[in-house]
Design a protein around this motif. Sequence first.
Motif, PDB file in Angstrom:
ATOM      1  N   PRO A   1      -4.228   0.819   3.738  1.00 59.43           N
ATOM      2  CA  PRO A   1      -3.928   1.968   3.178  1.00 59.43           C
ATOM      3  C   PRO A   1      -4.786   2.108   1.539  1.00 59.43           C
TER       4      PRO A   1
ATOM      5  N   ILE B   1      -4.777   3.791  -2.376  1.00 58.61           N
ATOM      6  CA  ILE B   1      -4.362   4.181  -3.489  1.00 58.61           C
ATOM      7  C   ILE B   1      -5.373   4.825  -4.370  1.00 58.61           C
TER       8      ILE B   1
ATOM      9  N   LEU C   1      -0.240  10.201  -4.091  1.00 57.80           N
ATOM     10  CA  LEU C   1       0.444   8.731  -4.151  1.00 57.80           C
ATOM     11  C   LEU C   1       1.509   8.568  -3.288  1.00 57.80           C
ATOM     12  N   PRO C   2       1.399   7.973  -2.039  1.00 56.77           N
ATOM     13  CA  PRO C   2       2.657   7.807  -1.375  1.00 56.77           C
ATOM     14  C   PRO C   2       3.806   7.322  -2.015  1.00 56.77           C
TER      15      PRO C   2
ATOM     16  N   TYR D   1       7.357   5.144  -3.098  1.00 53.84           N
ATOM     17  CA  TYR D   1       7.403   3.830  -3.250  1.00 53.84           C
ATOM     18  C   TYR D   1       8.003   3.145  -1.884  1.00 53.84           C
TER      19      TYR D   1
ATOM     20  N   GLN E   1       7.544   3.950   0.939  1.00 57.48           N
ATOM     21  CA  GLN E   1       6.492   3.459   1.853  1.00 57.48           C
ATOM     22  C   GLN E   1       5.503   2.514   1.295  1.00 57.48           C
ATOM     23  N   ARG E   2       5.070   2.362   0.099  1.00 57.34           N
ATOM     24  CA  ARG E   2       4.295   1.782  -0.369  1.00 57.34           C
ATOM     25  C   ARG E   2       4.730   0.135  -0.514  1.00 57.34           C
ATOM     26  N   GLN E   3       5.905   0.087  -0.741  1.00 56.45           N
ATOM     27  CA  GLN E   3       6.511  -1.544  -0.906  1.00 56.45           C
ATOM     28  C   GLN E   3       6.597  -2.240   0.370  1.00 56.45           C
TER      29      GLN E   3
ATOM     30  N   TRP F   1       3.706  -2.198   2.103  1.00 52.13           N
ATOM     31  CA  TRP F   1       2.386  -2.551   2.297  1.00 52.13           C
ATOM     32  C   TRP F   1       1.997  -4.105   1.745  1.00 52.13           C
TER      33      TRP F   1
ATOM     34  N   ALA G   1      -3.366  -3.331   0.004  1.00 52.00           N
ATOM     35  CA  ALA G   1      -4.141  -1.810  -0.499  1.00 52.00           C
ATOM     36  C   ALA G   1      -5.194  -1.757  -1.097  1.00 52.00           C
TER      37      ALA G   1
ATOM     38  N   ASN H   1       0.931  -2.306  -7.333  1.00 50.72           N
ATOM     39  CA  ASN H   1       1.627  -1.428  -6.492  1.00 50.72           C
ATOM     40  C   ASN H   1       3.299  -1.482  -6.836  1.00 50.72           C
TER      41      ASN H   1
END
Length: 286
Positions: free
Chosen positions: A65, A67, A73-74, A76, A78-80, A82, A85, A259
């Motif tokens: 993914p 950024i 910005l997706p 958090y 979702q991002r956590q 990952w 990235a 992130n």
Amino acid sequence: MINHKIKVLDVIKIALEAGKHILDVYHSNNVTVEYKNDASPVTIADKKSHNYICQQLSKHYPNIPLISEEGDLPNYEQRQQWHTAWFIDPLDGTKEFIKRNGEFTVNIALVEKGIPILGVIYSPAQDLMYFASSWHGSYKLSNCHAILPTIHHEFELIKTAQQLPINYSNEAFSIVVSRSHFSSETQAYVDQIQQQVGDVHIIEAGSSIKMCLIAEGVAQIYPRLSYSMEWDTAAGEAIVMYSGGKVEEYGTQSPLQYNKEHLKNPFHIVTAKPNDNLVIARFIYK
């Protein structure tokens, strides 16, 4: 670890091409400036570079993914999830771009578990490429438009580039500071260093070029005691870190994390690999 799947040369050539898109706008007669919600400027060059980089990285590495400063910005939650990235600043130093002083860059970093493991910074106006990875180290390549089309393999790239830091013989202790984000806190920090160690050489620069100057050995310390975001620093931190330098939170000496839920960086200090030829270095790094 996924580094065996990543080709630094791919990322370098993406940054080079993004730089061409930026220069096309830079050399045009009409650069329209818009302003985002945080009052920071954005131009069509930022957007063209963003579109190209994201398209190419998604093509080469569809499972990683992204950024980007100019992207959505997706959340958090979702991002956590990952593991890895890309962090992209498609045009770092938009203020310098608008001023037409040439001090702007393309920044691309790969972050794994909150730590930059790859960084590429390209200065289109200077045709200079800085790049680093946890498996190659940190390097500088000049005259990129002429050289890079002739390079097809990673070993050729490493053989052609200069490894960082480059050993400069100058005896002056240098501090690099932001040309457009020089805060009162930065002035106080510089004053404190000068009081403790005597005269120092001050270098003003824009964008992530400042971190590259640290990695290269041109300057020994860069205090970033003003606003910055994770995409501003991820690529530069990789280049500094794998040249033997450090990026640490001001006051705590903790490493920066990437992130996070909120992508704003804390104030931080960037230091070069210690140089035994500079007596002052032993004071700064102890």
